[in-house]
Design a protein around this motif. Structure first.
Motif: not given
Length: 494
Positions: A167-179
């Motif tokens: 899921d592209r949207v999920t991957v993009e969001e998680v990559s930012r907020w997880r950091k």
């Protein structure tokens, strides 16, 4: 055993559940629903009927459904507060009604306030059960992050990636907020003297100089200048940073005087469209200059109760100029040139052509860079409108068609309107621009003056533009050397 269902509260229970949300640390899931909206009907048929979704919604949120068809006063108040002109139908809310998350791909609904209701638009969306589950994990993770529960946030983000890696949207969001969660809530600033958003060489030179000036502390403003003196009479006004910024500003303004004079003599001729677009460039660069020295950490803060964040204002600006003003203006122009009556462009056509507007995870640099690209493209495409064509009628949400001239005037006002909102949010957040930030903003004012003189041209006075760019880049180099000598600040921190 009966199948688990989502038990929806209604608009009259909304505020009571917000109060419970604060006490029980459990967010509110707001679903803006209409039986006339195909995407909303699909949610009941294919998403909320999923037993896993129904279970998680009931366990982790207080679900509230507000029907947007023939709403009562209580419903209208909620709708107008949670649809920012045109917003997704599903939002996860904090107790103060600010949004943890809006579901990407959910149907979008038009706000119901006076005017907008006359062209009520729905887009069906493309949300699936799997996409809902992925974003639900992200939304819960963002709620935990906001509440400083970093371990819980990381766990939810990791679960989202593990379960929904494609899921592209999920991957993009998680990559930012997880950091951010991993760094204990610290958000790195992304628009400074090391990261640029402008694209034209002259604008890039001005931005680089402005951002470097803004990074310097105020106590160097009047120190002896380390660079070379200015040319001609400017040699007497190059003794400190303050004077050098004034010099660069004036050189940009002087270029505008030259460009306007040469256009009057040799063309291409200025017309009213160019002048109007020049006014919009003024408004746009002034809006852009507000973000000098603003850290990304302020993007999602909501210091004003029930008002929108800087991110939401920025995302709205991009959406309005590209997904709203642009298609309506170009559509009216095309129909007017063909002798056809005015017609509204359906919102579904805009989404089909341009895709979804910005999401909720982009950095400040990414949002401003996107806005820059779309703004410049609009200016280029609108600059071919002739003076006679400014009288073409354009249909949109007003009760009757208006002239393209008026549409462009409203387009000019839009960034000025939201500049006030941004400034108010920054003030309420405790962010104060330094003197150097304010001087740097004047460089953007000079840039807009120079750029406005070139609207509607292609390669006009290219040699003089290159010379001006070189001069300003030299000043940026000198400011960078001064910055390297300053040891009591860290580069990039506003």
């Amino acid at each position: 055993m009966s199948k688990l269902k989502v038990q929806w509260a209604d608009q009259h229970e909304f505020h009571a559940l917000l109060r419970r949300s604060e006490v029980e640390d459990k967010p509110v899931l707001l679903d803006l629903h209409s039986p006339e909206c195909s995407g909303c009907v699909n949610h009941d048929r294919n998403i909320y009927s999923d037993p896993d979704i129904a279970r998680d919604v009931m366990e982790y949120t207080f679900p509230v459904r507000v029907v947007t068809t023939d709403p009562d006063r209580a419903s209208t108040d909620i709708i107008n507060n949670h649809i920012y002109i045109w917003s997704p139908t599903i939002q996860l809310l904090a107790p103060d009604q600010t949004r943890h998350h809006e579901w990407n791909g959910a149907p979008r609904r038009t706000r119901l306030s006076v005017g907008y209701q006359t062209v009520f638009h729905d887009t069906p969306g493309h949300l699936t059960p799997d996409a809902f589950k992925a974003q639900f994990l992200v939304a819960r993770g963002k709620a935990a992050l906001r509440n400083k529960k970093y371990g819980k946030a990381i766990g939810l983000f990791d679960e989202a990636i593990t379960r929904h890696p494609d899921d592209r949207v999920t991957v993009e969001e998680v990559s930012r907020w997880r950091k951010v969660a991993q760094d204990g809530g610290v958000i790195e600033s992304t628009w400074d003297h090391q990261h640029q958003v402008t694209t034209s060489p002259l604008a890039a030179a001005v931005e680089r100089f402005a951002q470097t000036v803004a990074t310097l502390p105020d106590n160097v403003l009047m120190q002896d200048w380390i660079g070379k003196p200015g040319t001609g009479d400017w040699q007497w006004y190059s003794d400190c940073l303050r004077e050098v910024v004034l010099q660069a500003y004036q050189e940009l303004c002087n270029f505008a005087v030259t460009a306007e004079r040469e256009r009057a003599r040799h063309g291409p001729r200025f017309n009213d469209t160019h002048r109007l677009l020049g006014q919009h460039r003024f408004a746009y660069r002034e809006f852009q200059s507000l973000f000098i020295g603003v850290p990304d950490a302020l993007l999602d803060q909501t210091p004003l109760r029930s008002e929108r964040s800087i991110r939401e204002n920025l995302a709205h600006m991009v959406m309005a100029e590209w997904w709203a003003y642009r298609p309506q203006i170009l559509h009216a122009l095309d129909r007017g040139r063909k002798g056809l009556p005015p017609q509204v462009v359906p919102a579904t056509d805009t989404v089909a052509q341009h895709g979804e507007p910005p999401g909720s995870h982009e950095s400040l640099h990414e949002l401003l860079a996107l806005y820059e690209r779309l703004h410049l493209r609009n200016t280029q495409d609108f600059s071919g409108i002739t003076d006679n064509e400014l009288g073409i009628r354009s249909a949109w949400w007003e009760l009757g068609p208006v002239e393209l001239r008026f549409r462009l005037e409203r387009y000019i006002w839009h960034p000025r309107d939201h500049a006030v909102s941004i400034d108010k949010i920054l003030d309420a957040s405790g962010h104060r621009h330094t003197a150097n930030h304010r001087f740097a903003a004047r460089l953007f004012s000079g840039l807009e003056t120079a750029e406005a003189a070139l609207i509607g041209t292609d390669g006009f006075l290219a040699g003089r533009v290159d010379s001006l760019m070189t001069t300003i880049n030299e000043r940026a180099d000198e400011a960078a050397r001064l910055l390297s000598q300053v040891t009591d600040i860290k580069p990039g921190i506003g």
